[in-house]
Design a protein around this motif. Structure first.
Motif, PDB file in Angstrom:
ATOM      1  N   HIS A  29       0.820  -1.214   0.000  1.00 23.63           N
ATOM      2  CA  HIS A  29       0.000   0.000   0.000  1.00 23.63           C
ATOM      3  C   HIS A  29       0.844   1.250   0.000  1.00 23.63           C
ATOM      4  CE1 HIS A  29       0.671   0.623   4.338  1.00 23.63           C
ATOM      5  NE2 HIS A  29       0.599  -0.690   4.413  1.00 23.63           N
ATOM      6  N   PHE A  30       0.336   2.268  -0.677  1.00 21.80           N
ATOM      7  CA  PHE A  30       0.971   3.576  -0.716  1.00 21.80           C
ATOM      8  C   PHE A  30      -0.112   4.570  -1.084  1.00 21.80           C
ATOM      9  CE2 PHE A  30       1.593   1.074  -4.507  1.00 21.80           C
ATOM     10  CZ  PHE A  30       1.125   1.882  -5.521  1.00 21.80           C
ATOM     11  N   ALA A  31       0.140   5.864  -0.837  1.00 25.60           N
ATOM     12  CA  ALA A  31      -0.871   6.876  -1.132  1.00 25.60           C
ATOM     13  C   ALA A  31      -1.155   6.887  -2.622  1.00 25.60           C
ATOM     14  CB  ALA A  31      -0.383   8.248  -0.675  1.00 25.60           C
ATOM     15  N   GLY A  32      -2.428   6.800  -2.983  1.00 25.92           N
ATOM     16  CA  GLY A  32      -2.795   6.816  -4.395  1.00 25.92           C
ATOM     17  C   GLY A  32      -2.788   5.442  -5.030  1.00 25.92           C
ATOM     18  N   ASP A  33      -2.758   4.389  -4.220  1.00 24.00           N
ATOM     19  CA  ASP A  33      -2.719   3.066  -4.851  1.00 24.00           C
ATOM     20  C   ASP A  33      -4.062   2.670  -5.468  1.00 24.00           C
ATOM     21  OD1 ASP A  33      -4.199   2.408  -2.671  1.00 24.00           O
ATOM     22  OD2 ASP A  33      -2.747   1.041  -1.764  1.00 24.00           O
ATOM     23  N   VAL A  34      -5.111   3.502  -5.277  1.00 26.71           N
ATOM     24  CA  VAL A  34      -6.374   3.227  -5.984  1.00 26.71           C
ATOM     25  C   VAL A  34      -6.138   3.278  -7.493  1.00 26.71           C
ATOM     26  CG1 VAL A  34      -7.972   3.961  -4.201  1.00 26.71           C
ATOM     27  CG2 VAL A  34      -7.015   5.648  -5.717  1.00 26.71           C
ATOM     28  N   VAL A  35      -5.279   4.227  -7.917  1.00 22.96           N
ATOM     29  CA  VAL A  35      -4.977   4.339  -9.344  1.00 22.96           C
ATOM     30  C   VAL A  35      -4.175   3.130  -9.800  1.00 22.96           C
ATOM     31  CG1 VAL A  35      -3.949   5.795 -11.103  1.00 22.96           C
ATOM     32  CG2 VAL A  35      -4.995   6.833  -9.116  1.00 22.96           C
ATOM     33  N   ALA A  36      -3.241   2.686  -8.943  1.00 23.73           N
ATOM     34  CA  ALA A  36      -2.437   1.518  -9.288  1.00 23.73           C
ATOM     35  C   ALA A  36      -3.317   0.273  -9.399  1.00 23.73           C
ATOM     36  CB  ALA A  36      -1.348   1.309  -8.239  1.00 23.73           C
ATOM     37  N   PHE A  37      -4.320   0.185  -8.537  1.00 26.03           N
ATOM     38  CA  PHE A  37      -5.256  -0.951  -8.578  1.00 26.03           C
ATOM     39  C   PHE A  37      -5.955  -0.998  -9.939  1.00 26.03           C
ATOM     40  CE2 PHE A  37      -9.351  -2.953  -7.841  1.00 26.03           C
ATOM     41  CZ  PHE A  37      -9.034  -4.038  -7.032  1.00 26.03           C
ATOM     42  N   ALA A  38      -6.511   0.158 -10.338  1.00 25.31           N
ATOM     43  CA  ALA A  38      -7.186   0.222 -11.638  1.00 25.31           C
ATOM     44  C   ALA A  38      -6.181  -0.020 -12.760  1.00 25.31           C
ATOM     45  CB  ALA A  38      -7.863   1.578 -11.814  1.00 25.31           C
ATOM     46  N   GLY A  39      -4.945   0.479 -12.573  1.00 26.81           N
ATOM     47  CA  GLY A  39      -3.912   0.283 -13.585  1.00 26.81           C
ATOM     48  C   GLY A  39      -3.548  -1.172 -13.754  1.00 26.81           C
ATOM     49  N   ALA A  40      -3.470  -1.913 -12.635  1.00 33.40           N
ATOM     50  CA  ALA A  40      -3.150  -3.335 -12.711  1.00 33.40           C
ATOM     51  C   ALA A  40      -4.242  -4.080 -13.468  1.00 33.40           C
ATOM     52  CB  ALA A  40      -2.978  -3.904 -11.303  1.00 33.40           C
ATOM     53  N   GLU A  58     -14.485  -6.298 -25.677  1.00 37.06           N
ATOM     54  CA  GLU A  58     -13.941  -6.226 -24.322  1.00 37.06           C
ATOM     55  C   GLU A  58     -13.485  -4.805 -24.007  1.00 37.06           C
ATOM     56  OE1 GLU A  58     -13.327  -8.813 -22.094  1.00 37.06           O
ATOM     57  OE2 GLU A  58     -11.924  -7.867 -20.713  1.00 37.06           O
ATOM     58  N   VAL A  59     -12.776  -4.206 -24.980  1.00 40.44           N
ATOM     59  CA  VAL A  59     -12.245  -2.862 -24.740  1.00 40.44           C
ATOM     60  C   VAL A  59     -13.368  -1.831 -24.702  1.00 40.44           C
ATOM     61  CG1 VAL A  59     -10.741  -1.081 -25.666  1.00 40.44           C
ATOM     62  CG2 VAL A  59     -10.013  -3.444 -25.680  1.00 40.44           C
ATOM     63  N   THR A  60     -14.396  -2.028 -25.551  1.00 39.69           N
ATOM     64  CA  THR A  60     -15.538  -1.111 -25.532  1.00 39.69           C
ATOM     65  C   THR A  60     -16.185  -1.102 -24.155  1.00 39.69           C
ATOM     66  OG1 THR A  60     -15.943  -1.728 -27.812  1.00 39.69           O
ATOM     67  CG2 THR A  60     -17.681  -0.513 -26.689  1.00 39.69           C
ATOM     68  N   ILE A  61     -16.442  -2.304 -23.640  1.00 37.50           N
ATOM     69  CA  ILE A  61     -17.086  -2.388 -22.329  1.00 37.50           C
ATOM     70  C   ILE A  61     -16.185  -1.787 -21.258  1.00 37.50           C
ATOM     71  CG2 ILE A  61     -17.882  -4.010 -20.567  1.00 37.50           C
ATOM     72  CD1 ILE A  61     -18.875  -5.772 -22.845  1.00 37.50           C
ATOM     73  N   ALA A  62     -14.879  -2.089 -21.364  1.00 36.60           N
ATOM     74  CA  ALA A  62     -13.944  -1.586 -20.358  1.00 36.60           C
ATOM     75  C   ALA A  62     -13.882  -0.070 -20.362  1.00 36.60           C
ATOM     76  CB  ALA A  62     -12.561  -2.162 -20.617  1.00 36.60           C
ATOM     77  N   SER A  63     -14.010   0.543 -21.573  1.00 34.00           N
ATOM     78  CA  SER A  63     -13.893   1.994 -21.631  1.00 34.00           C
ATOM     79  C   SER A  63     -15.055   2.656 -20.892  1.00 34.00           C
ATOM     80  CB  SER A  63     -13.842   2.470 -23.081  1.00 34.00           C
ATOM     81  OG  SER A  63     -15.064   2.187 -23.713  1.00 34.00           O
ATOM     82  N   PHE A  64     -16.180   1.937 -20.763  1.00 26.11           N
ATOM     83  CA  PHE A  64     -17.273   2.470 -19.940  1.00 26.11           C
ATOM     84  C   PHE A  64     -17.080   2.112 -18.473  1.00 26.11           C
ATOM     85  CE2 PHE A  64     -19.338   2.459 -24.072  1.00 26.11           C
ATOM     86  CZ  PHE A  64     -19.945   3.696 -24.053  1.00 26.11           C
ATOM     87  N   ALA A  65     -16.535   0.902 -18.237  1.00 30.23           N
ATOM     88  CA  ALA A  65     -16.472   0.401 -16.865  1.00 30.23           C
ATOM     89  C   ALA A  65     -15.393   1.116 -16.054  1.00 30.23           C
ATOM     90  CB  ALA A  65     -16.218  -1.098 -16.873  1.00 30.23           C
ATOM     91  N   GLU A  66     -14.274   1.459 -16.713  1.00 28.33           N
ATOM     92  CA  GLU A  66     -13.164   2.008 -15.940  1.00 28.33           C
ATOM     93  C   GLU A  66     -13.487   3.359 -15.287  1.00 28.33           C
ATOM     94  OE1 GLU A  66      -8.930   2.760 -17.441  1.00 28.33           O
ATOM     95  OE2 GLU A  66      -9.039   0.653 -16.890  1.00 28.33           O
ATOM     96  N   PRO A  67     -14.115   4.310 -16.032  1.00 27.86           N
ATOM     97  CA  PRO A  67     -14.484   5.562 -15.352  1.00 27.86           C
ATOM     98  C   PRO A  67     -15.403   5.316 -14.153  1.00 27.86           C
ATOM     99  CG  PRO A  67     -14.765   5.772 -17.710  1.00 27.86           C
ATOM    100  CD  PRO A  67     -14.454   4.343 -17.448  1.00 27.86           C
ATOM    101  N   VAL A  68     -16.301   4.324 -14.283  1.00 28.81           N
ATOM    102  CA  VAL A  68     -17.211   4.040 -13.173  1.00 28.81           C
ATOM    103  C   VAL A  68     -16.425   3.542 -11.969  1.00 28.81           C
ATOM    104  CG1 VAL A  68     -19.208   2.718 -12.451  1.00 28.81           C
ATOM    105  CG2 VAL A  68     -19.064   3.532 -14.783  1.00 28.81           C
ATOM    106  N   LEU A  69     -15.396   2.701 -12.238  1.00 28.37           N
ATOM    107  CA  LEU A  69     -14.549   2.221 -11.140  1.00 28.37           C
ATOM    108  C   LEU A  69     -13.892   3.407 -10.432  1.00 28.37           C
ATOM    109  CD1 LEU A  69     -13.386  -0.335  -9.755  1.00 28.37           C
ATOM    110  CD2 LEU A  69     -11.450  -0.155 -11.298  1.00 28.37           C
ATOM    111  N   PHE A  70     -13.422   4.366 -11.239  1.00 29.27           N
ATOM    112  CA  PHE A  70     -12.779   5.532 -10.627  1.00 29.27           C
ATOM    113  C   PHE A  70     -13.779   6.369  -9.830  1.00 29.27           C
ATOM    114  CE2 PHE A  70      -9.098   4.813 -13.388  1.00 29.27           C
ATOM    115  CZ  PHE A  70      -8.106   5.040 -12.467  1.00 29.27           C
TER     116      PHE A  70
END
Lengths: 212, 307
Positions: free
Chosen positions: B95-106, B133-145
């Motif tokens: 864990h580190f500050a800002g690892d939410v972004v790293a989680f989504a990045g992984a 897959e990428v189409t769906i992900a492009s909608f899903a990722e902003p929602v995750l954030f």
């Protein structure tokens, strides 16, 4: 800790979004019915003591907004044999985003309005958001029936705004408003029926072509 | 980075890695029982993996190292993401500050590797699956954030370690409504990211309708085992994230917290099965509508927190 009234109001916003996001007419009408039920429960949740006024207002709202009007709209769908799709002018995704923007705007504006002593801080923002989302539905949906749904939501928003002043607004006035909507939706229903018989569809854009 | 890691946190991670293949099994079993069939055993996933590992691999002449690296990167990136979740309710191994972004990045890295390995075969079917897959992900990722933003606002921690760890317990009584909205959005995301009904049907093997399954048509043997394990792990990871949000575990003992997470993950799998037996798959054009709806919920949660 969040109060019951606050949770009810948040559920009202969720029903707003459900109307924007659903592609079925029936789902829209059910969502508006659920909204009517929530609105009916609100006066009881907001009241400090249960007077006849509060209970009657609540019961009247539930009967009109959650039972009679939705049943009437469902009847209109069946009678007019409308296609069940909503057919929006603005896509579902765009309208959902518009709806989210409306909710944000509602919360942003509400703090700056000089509304005197509101019991529930979420009430005014939710009222504003519901009015705006009602307008969105009213303007971006092509079918006459969805426009009725939008009109109902718009009115629900105004009703919510009225709830800020339940203590001072006389009972008769509110009953009068309820009767107005009832009559309004009834007339709309009959108009819808006639549009359908005249044009074999509920597309209200046909109305721009009317001549004598 | 962390100075020292609690070894119990690592035990919790190992436990999740171990139970992962059973989680899709639970969802499938629930679906079978609810639709009046007996269904495959819950542990079928382990048998499939054992069978596939013993088999040989077949590589097409046109495929390159990208194709071979895909499955490995998928599993590695998911394990990396899993290390950032505070499963025992105290601290995450990483864990580190800002690892939410790293989680989504992984997660994005794993998806990128899988999509590339699908494209690398040159098959039009796999290209189509990759595009979906990428189409769906492009909608899903902003929602995750959006969900993460709500969690960060609710808890005041910029790391998953705090945001879904000890601080979430204090946030629940204060921001019940927002967190319920975030949990709902996360559940929709779980369905979308893991190609479950109503976004994709994991039971179908018809190329034209599939999203996830079609990308891995050319993988075989141990590679396919890794891909299957990766998809089971991804489902488990999202379920664990959801459980971490919904169940505050700081008050639980160090040993019972991971067990609570495992039980919660199983419950989420049952919920997925219930959704699958109650709903039909959505038309592909309707999928973004569902995910944006989830995003609207999360956004509403954020608005409530900003008030």
């Amino acid at each position: 800790m969040q109060t019951t009234a606050e949770l009810l109001l948040l559920l009202v916003v969720l029903t707003d979004l459900a109307v924007l996001g659903s592609s079925r007419l029936r789902t829209c009408i059910r969502a508006v019915a659920a909204q009517g039920l929530l609105l009916g429960l609100l006066p009881v949740a907001l009241a400090s003591r249960y007077t006849v006024h509060v209970v009657a207002l609540s019961a009247g709202t539930v009967v009109v907004k959650a039972v009679v009007l939705p049943l009437f709209l469902l009847w209109a769908i069946r009678e007019a044999a409308v296609r069940r799709e909503v057919e929006p002018l603005v896509g579902y995704i765009a309208s959902l985003l518009l709806g989210a923007a409306a909710v944000a705007a509602g919360f942003a504006i509400a703090t700056r309005l000089p509304v005197p002593d509101v019991a529930e801080p979420v009430l005014v923002p939710v009222a504003l958001a519901t009015v705006m989302i009602g307008l969105i539905v009213l303007t971006t949906r092509r079918k006459a029936l969805t426009q009725v749904v939008g009109y109902l939501m718009l009115e629900n928003g105004i009703y919510l705004f009225g709830l800020t002043q339940t203590e001072s607004v006389p009972f008769l006035l509110e009953v009068g408003v309820l009767l107005d909507i009832f009559a309004g939706v009834f007339i709309m229903g009959i108009v819808v029926f006639h549009i359908n018989r005249e044009f074999d569809s509920l597309d209200s854009s046909h109305l721009t072509e009317l001549r004598d | 980075m962390t100075g020292h890691t609690d070894w119990r946190a690592l035990v919790a991670v190992a436990m999740v890695l171990l139970i992962a293949p059973a989680i899709p099994g639970i969802a499938t079993k629930t679906k079978s029982v609810l639709t009046g069939r007996r269904g495959a055993p819950v542990l079928q996933g382990y048998r499939d993996l054992a069978k596939l590992v013993r088999k040989g691999r077949v590589y097409s002449d046109v495929s390159t190292w990208v194709f071979r690296a895909g499955p490995v990167v998928v599993v590695a990136s998911l394990v990396l993401a899993l290390l950032m979740l505070p499963l025992d309710g105290r601290s995450a191994p990483l864990h580190f500050a800002g690892d939410v972004v790293a989680f989504a990045g992984a997660l994005a890295l794993g998806r990128f590797a899988l999509v590339l390995s699908g494209l690398d075969t040159g098959s039009s079917f796999e290209g189509m699956g990759a595009s979906r897959e990428v189409t769906i992900a492009s909608f899903a990722e902003p929602v995750l954030f959006l969900c993460f933003a709500a969690l960060v606002l609710a808890t005041g921690h910029l790391s998953l370690n705090g945001a879904v760890g000890p601080a979430i317990g204090a946030a629940w009584p204060r921001d019940t409504a927002s967190l319920v909205l975030v949990a709902l959005a996360l559940f929709v995301l779980l369905l979308a990211e893991n190609a479950r009904v109503p976004v994709d049907d994991p039971a179908t093997h018809l190329e034209l309708t599939m999203v996830h399954e079609v990308i891995v048509l050319d993988h075989s043997g141990p590679d396919l085992a890794l891909v299957l394990y990766g998809s089971a792990l991804k489902l488990t990871l999202f379920a664990a994230l959801l459980v971490c949000v919904v169940v505050p575990r700081a008050a639980l003992r160090a040993w019972t917290a991971p067990v609570a997470v495992a039980a919660g993950v199983a419950v989420v799998a049952v919920l997925v099965g219930v959704v699958e037996s109650a709903m039909a798959r959505l038309r592909l054009t309707r999928v973004p509508q569902l995910i944006v709806g989830a995003g609207a919920l999360a956004l509403f949660g954020i608005i409530l927190l900003l008030r």
